[in-house]
Design an enzyme around this catalytic site. Sequence first.
Site, PDB file in Angstrom:
ATOM      1  N   TYR A 137      76.155 -25.443 -13.606  1.00  0.00           N
ATOM      2  CA  TYR A 137      75.874 -27.342 -13.644  1.00  0.00           C
ATOM      3  C   TYR A 137      76.241 -28.177 -13.294  1.00  0.00           C
ATOM      4  O   TYR A 137      75.861 -28.954 -13.236  1.00  0.00           O
ATOM      5  CB  TYR A 137      75.199 -26.746 -15.180  1.00  0.00           C
ATOM      6  CG  TYR A 137      73.401 -26.316 -14.916  1.00  0.00           C
ATOM      7  CD1 TYR A 137      73.214 -25.141 -14.403  1.00  0.00           C
ATOM      8  CD2 TYR A 137      72.113 -27.043 -14.847  1.00  0.00           C
ATOM      9  CE1 TYR A 137      72.030 -24.582 -14.811  1.00  0.00           C
ATOM     10  CE2 TYR A 137      70.838 -26.885 -15.266  1.00  0.00           C
ATOM     11  CZ  TYR A 137      70.608 -25.084 -14.473  1.00  0.00           C
ATOM     12  OH  TYR A 137      69.232 -24.377 -14.626  1.00  0.00           O
ATOM     13  N   LYS A 179      77.946 -11.056 -14.720  1.00  0.00           N
ATOM     14  CA  LYS A 179      78.279 -11.104 -13.351  1.00  0.00           C
ATOM     15  C   LYS A 179      79.127 -10.665 -13.213  1.00  0.00           C
ATOM     16  O   LYS A 179      80.490 -10.619 -12.836  1.00  0.00           O
ATOM     17  CB  LYS A 179      77.271 -11.760 -12.749  1.00  0.00           C
ATOM     18  CG  LYS A 179      77.229 -11.383 -11.490  1.00  0.00           C
ATOM     19  CD  LYS A 179      76.196  -9.853 -11.168  1.00  0.00           C
ATOM     20  CE  LYS A 179      75.602  -9.241  -9.696  1.00  0.00           C
ATOM     21  NZ  LYS A 179      75.060  -8.000  -9.797  1.00  0.00           N
ATOM     22  N   ASP A 212      71.566  -9.011 -14.256  1.00  0.00           N
ATOM     23  CA  ASP A 212      70.106  -8.838 -12.769  1.00  0.00           C
ATOM     24  C   ASP A 212      69.616  -6.890 -14.402  1.00  0.00           C
ATOM     25  O   ASP A 212      68.747  -6.819 -13.804  1.00  0.00           O
ATOM     26  CB  ASP A 212      71.077  -7.849 -11.274  1.00  0.00           C
ATOM     27  CG  ASP A 212      72.420  -6.244 -11.663  1.00  0.00           C
ATOM     28  OD1 ASP A 212      72.612  -6.539 -13.067  1.00  0.00           O
ATOM     29  OD2 ASP A 212      72.349  -6.167 -10.752  1.00  0.00           O
ATOM     30  N   ASP A 236      69.265 -19.993 -17.539  1.00  0.00           N
ATOM     31  CA  ASP A 236      67.847 -20.468 -17.447  1.00  0.00           C
ATOM     32  C   ASP A 236      67.034 -19.904 -17.170  1.00  0.00           C
ATOM     33  O   ASP A 236      65.692 -20.138 -17.299  1.00  0.00           O
ATOM     34  CB  ASP A 236      68.620 -21.866 -16.702  1.00  0.00           C
ATOM     35  CG  ASP A 236      67.137 -22.920 -15.592  1.00  0.00           C
ATOM     36  OD1 ASP A 236      66.584 -22.622 -17.052  1.00  0.00           O
ATOM     37  OD2 ASP A 236      67.219 -22.805 -14.879  1.00  0.00           O
ATOM     38  N   ASP A 240      63.154 -18.371 -19.330  1.00  0.00           N
ATOM     39  CA  ASP A 240      61.544 -18.084 -18.377  1.00  0.00           C
ATOM     40  C   ASP A 240      61.080 -16.412 -18.191  1.00  0.00           C
ATOM     41  O   ASP A 240      59.723 -16.981 -18.577  1.00  0.00           O
ATOM     42  CB  ASP A 240      62.016 -19.102 -17.243  1.00  0.00           C
ATOM     43  CG  ASP A 240      61.671 -20.223 -16.859  1.00  0.00           C
ATOM     44  OD1 ASP A 240      62.077 -21.039 -18.010  1.00  0.00           O
ATOM     45  OD2 ASP A 240      61.090 -20.991 -15.832  1.00  0.00           O
TER      46      ASP A 240
HETATM   47  C1  IPM Z   1      65.518 -25.787 -18.573  1.00  0.00           C
HETATM   48  C2  IPM Z   1      65.007 -26.817 -17.238  1.00  0.00           C
HETATM   49  C3  IPM Z   1      66.038 -27.721 -17.174  1.00  0.00           C
HETATM   50  C4  IPM Z   1      67.737 -26.906 -16.620  1.00  0.00           C
HETATM   51  C5  IPM Z   1      65.891 -28.517 -15.352  1.00  0.00           C
HETATM   52  C6  IPM Z   1      65.056 -29.412 -15.866  1.00  0.00           C
HETATM   53  C7  IPM Z   1      67.314 -29.349 -15.219  1.00  0.00           C
HETATM   54  O1  IPM Z   1      64.499 -25.970 -16.270  1.00  0.00           O
HETATM   55  O2  IPM Z   1      65.414 -26.728 -19.500  1.00  0.00           O
HETATM   56  O3  IPM Z   1      65.766 -24.913 -18.467  1.00  0.00           O
HETATM   57  O4  IPM Z   1      67.892 -26.391 -15.801  1.00  0.00           O
HETATM   58  O5  IPM Z   1      68.309 -27.077 -17.534  1.00  0.00           O
HETATM   59 MG    MG Z   2      64.977 -23.756 -16.613  1.00  0.00          MG
END
Ligand code: IPM
Ligand code: MG
Length: 342
Positions: A137, A179, A212, A236, A240
């Site tokens: 990042y 990884k 993975d 990240d 999700d």
């Molecule tokens: C998160 C989001 C952010 C990230 C984006 C919006 C930059 O997806 O907080 O998980 O990737 O960190």
């Molecule tokens: Mg995110």
Amino acid sequence: MAHRIITLSGDGIGPEIMAPTLELLRGIGEFEFEEHSFGGAAIDAYGTALTDETLAACREADAVLLAAVGGPRWDTTDPNAPRPEQGLLGLRKGLELYANLRPVRPLPALYEASPLRRERIEGTDLLVVRELTGGIYFGEKIRTETMASDVCAYTVTEIERIARTAFKAARSKVTSVDKANVLETSRLWRQVVMEVHGREFPNIELEHLLVDNAAMQLVSAPRHFDTILTENMFGDILSDEAAMITGSIGMLPSASLGDGSVPGLFEPVHGSAPDIAGQGLANPLAMFLSAALMLRHGLDLADEASAVESAVESALAGGLRTPDLGGKAGTAEATQAVLEHL
Ligand code: IPM
Ligand code: MG
């Protein structure tokens, strides 16, 4: 004395979920809220997603509460155009908020809302500890006509401090995700995590998983996990994925913490949902739960935090379902249901 909170409502559904959150907080304590323009809204007003003034105000606050940033209006592949996400990344980096905590605990009332089978998710209670200010990042970015690159770099110090956060947070086990079969940063990551473990936390169990494989186990055996320790981008993606264990990404809160000399940043994991913005349909629960994390980790108000979490749980047990959870309740109705249980 009132707690001084900077609120960053941002874009899309941001303002719609921030407003009821402030209402909820006003009901349980003394707060002074100061709203600052942030993300796409700040790009429109000031040409940058995070102004120096907003960053300075955040640094002086007791905590920062953020809703969501971004939207199609500011989407661009032009490397020189300002992006709403730069506000978020600038804030994390500017305050050196390196430790991102994302607890994942499906509530019994929502077992049926998850796309995963109930027997699979029942009893899951895990924490993703995501490194937030390093890795790909924040490495050097290069773009020419014919190529592009993003550098992924980690220092020993960066790995040590996030490893400590994970070992301290763990009940009994840390699963470090990397990884290491491919990436040099992952091999350093694994080595440093083992050293911190052996030196400082020998009583916590430590295991290593390749990312993975971790992605697979997260949906096939989520109960396997206690605390997941991982770098910025893996965290990240995995968070999700882990959100679906709770039924919806609209349920997941997060806390981003630094070394204690800076205020924490508290925000839902979900985005600005431009597709439903302005319709009063947004699920405010992840935002409420983020406020609870602010109370607990940012302001030392653990009882108040638990009260908010129980109110959310009771409202869901009472049948509250927003559209993302397969129901019809809008933001106002969801807020009302939670306030009734507070
Ligand atoms: C998160 C989001 C952010 C990230 C984006 C919006 C930059 O997806 O907080 O998980 O990737 O960190
Ligand atoms: Mg995110």
